[in-house]
Design an enzyme around this catalytic site. Structure first.
Site, mmCIF file in Angstrom:
data_model
loop_
_atom_site.group_PDB
_atom_site.id
_atom_site.type_symbol
_atom_site.label_atom_id
_atom_site.label_comp_id
_atom_site.label_asym_id
_atom_site.label_seq_id
_atom_site.Cartn_x
_atom_site.Cartn_y
_atom_site.Cartn_z
ATOM 1 N N ASN A 56 0.835 -1.208 0.000
ATOM 2 C CA ASN A 56 0.000 0.000 0.000
ATOM 3 C C ASN A 56 0.871 1.261 0.000
ATOM 4 O OD1 ASN A 56 0.658 -0.809 2.668
ATOM 5 N ND2 ASN A 56 -1.029 0.373 3.540
ATOM 6 N N VAL A 57 0.368 2.266 -0.688
ATOM 7 C CA VAL A 57 1.068 3.558 -0.825
ATOM 8 C C VAL A 57 0.056 4.655 -0.524
ATOM 9 C CG1 VAL A 57 2.391 5.061 -2.351
ATOM 10 C CG2 VAL A 57 2.583 2.570 -2.602
ATOM 11 N N GLU A 58 0.137 5.210 0.677
ATOM 12 C CA GLU A 58 -0.867 6.181 1.115
ATOM 13 C C GLU A 58 -0.545 7.589 0.616
ATOM 14 O OE1 GLU A 58 -1.325 5.534 5.341
ATOM 15 O OE2 GLU A 58 -2.388 3.643 4.974
ATOM 16 N N CYS A 67 -4.076 0.767 -2.516
ATOM 17 C CA CYS A 67 -3.998 -0.501 -1.783
ATOM 18 C C CYS A 67 -2.898 -1.381 -2.372
ATOM 19 C CB CYS A 67 -5.329 -1.244 -1.853
ATOM 20 S SG CYS A 67 -6.630 -0.565 -0.801
ATOM 21 N N GLU A 69 -3.086 -4.411 -3.313
ATOM 22 C CA GLU A 69 -3.552 -5.195 -4.464
ATOM 23 C C GLU A 69 -3.507 -4.361 -5.741
ATOM 24 O OE1 GLU A 69 -4.951 -4.727 -1.582
ATOM 25 O OE2 GLU A 69 -5.979 -6.515 -0.821
ATOM 26 N N CYS A 100 -9.992 -5.470 0.354
ATOM 27 C CA CYS A 100 -11.187 -4.648 0.527
ATOM 28 C C CYS A 100 -12.098 -4.837 -0.696
ATOM 29 C CB CYS A 100 -10.809 -3.184 0.705
ATOM 30 S SG CYS A 100 -10.193 -2.395 -0.803
ATOM 31 N N CYS A 103 -10.673 -3.730 -4.012
ATOM 32 C CA CYS A 103 -9.589 -4.609 -4.463
ATOM 33 C C CYS A 103 -10.103 -5.961 -4.937
ATOM 34 C CB CYS A 103 -8.553 -4.774 -3.368
ATOM 35 S SG CYS A 103 -7.597 -3.270 -3.155
HETATM 36 N N1 THU Z 1 -5.377 -1.628 2.364
HETATM 37 C C1 THU Z 1 -4.819 -2.367 1.371
HETATM 38 O O1 THU Z 1 -3.675 -2.130 0.965
HETATM 39 N N2 THU Z 1 -5.547 -3.382 0.838
HETATM 40 C C2 THU Z 1 -6.795 -3.718 1.235
HETATM 41 O O2 THU Z 1 -7.419 -4.572 0.624
HETATM 42 C C3 THU Z 1 -7.377 -3.080 2.403
HETATM 43 C C4 THU Z 1 -6.701 -1.846 2.871
HETATM 44 C C5 THU Z 1 -4.627 -0.497 2.899
HETATM 45 C C6 THU Z 1 -5.157 0.833 2.510
HETATM 46 C C7 THU Z 1 -4.621 1.717 3.604
HETATM 47 O O3 THU Z 1 -3.304 2.137 3.234
HETATM 48 C C8 THU Z 1 -4.511 0.795 4.796
HETATM 49 O O4 THU Z 1 -4.659 -0.512 4.300
HETATM 50 C C9 THU Z 1 -5.572 1.057 5.847
HETATM 51 O O5 THU Z 1 -6.835 0.996 5.304
#
Ligand code: THU
Length: 142
Positions: A56-58, A67, A69, A100, A103
Site C-alpha cells: 500500500n502507498v498512502e 492498496c 492489491e 477490501c 480490491c
Molecule cells: N489496504 C490495502 O492495501 N488493501 C486492502 O485490501 C485493504 C486496505 C490499505 C489501505 C490503507 O493504506 C490501509 O490498508 C488502511 O486501510
C-alpha cells in the site's frame, strides 16, 4: 474445505501458499503508510508461474491512497501481463488480511472467478470472495 495452511493444487500448478504468504509479508515491509500505520502486502502467483507483489502507498489526500492489491495489479502488467491464479494478503506483522471491496473487483478483473484467495475460511475462489461479480460480460460488445 482445506485449511489455509495446506498446499493446494490447481489443474496444472502446484501452489506454494506459504511462499505466497511470506512474499506478501515481505512486500508489506515496503509499504508507505504514515497515516494508517497499517503495512499491507499482497502477492500473487501468475498463470505463467511467476510471482508478483505489491504494497500500500498512502497519500496526504487520504482518498488517493493505493492498496497493495492495486500496486500489485500494476506490477502484473509491468512485468509481462497474464492472469492472477492465487493471491495472499498479509500485514507487515504477518496477519492475514482480506482484500477490501474495491480490491476484490480489481483482482476479479485480472484473475476472474477461479482465482484463489487465502481467506480466514481457507482457500476460496474469487467466485465466493466476490459473488455475483460485475465483469466484462455485462458490457456492450465493442
Ligand atoms: N489496504 C490495502 O492495501 N488493501 C486492502 O485490501 C485493504 C486496505 C490499505 C489501505 C490503507 O493504506 C490501509 O490498508 C488502511 O486501510
Amino acid at each position: 474445505m482445506p485449511s489455509s495452511e495446506t498446499t493446494e493444487t490447481t489443474e496444472t500448478t502446484e501452489i506454494d501458499w506459504d511462499a505466497l504468504r511470506s512474499a506478501a509479508r515481505q512486500a508489506a515491509q515496503h509499504a508507505y503508510c504514515p497515516y494508517s500505520g497499517l503495512q499491507v502486502g499482497a502477492a500473487a502467483l501468475c498463470d505463467d508461474g511467476r510471482t508478483v507483489d505489491g504494497c500500500n502507498v498512502e497519500n496526504a489526500s487520504y482518498g488517493l491512497g493505493l492498496c497493495a492489491e492495486c500496486t500489485m495489479a500494476g506490477q502484473l502488467r509491468r512485468t509481462g501481463g497474464g492472469r492472477f491464479v492465487a493471491v495472499a494478503c498479509r500485514s507487515g506483522a504477518g496477519e492475514l488480511l482480506m482484500p477490501c471491496g474495491r480490491c476484490r473487483q480489481v483482482l476479479y478483473e485480472l484473475g476472474g472467478p477461479d482465482c484463489l484467495v487465502d481467506t480466514p475460511r481457507g482457500i476460496l475462489p474469487m467466485s465466493e470472495v466476490l459473488p455475483d461479480a460485475f465483469g466484462p460480460e455485462f458490457l456492450p460488445a465493442h
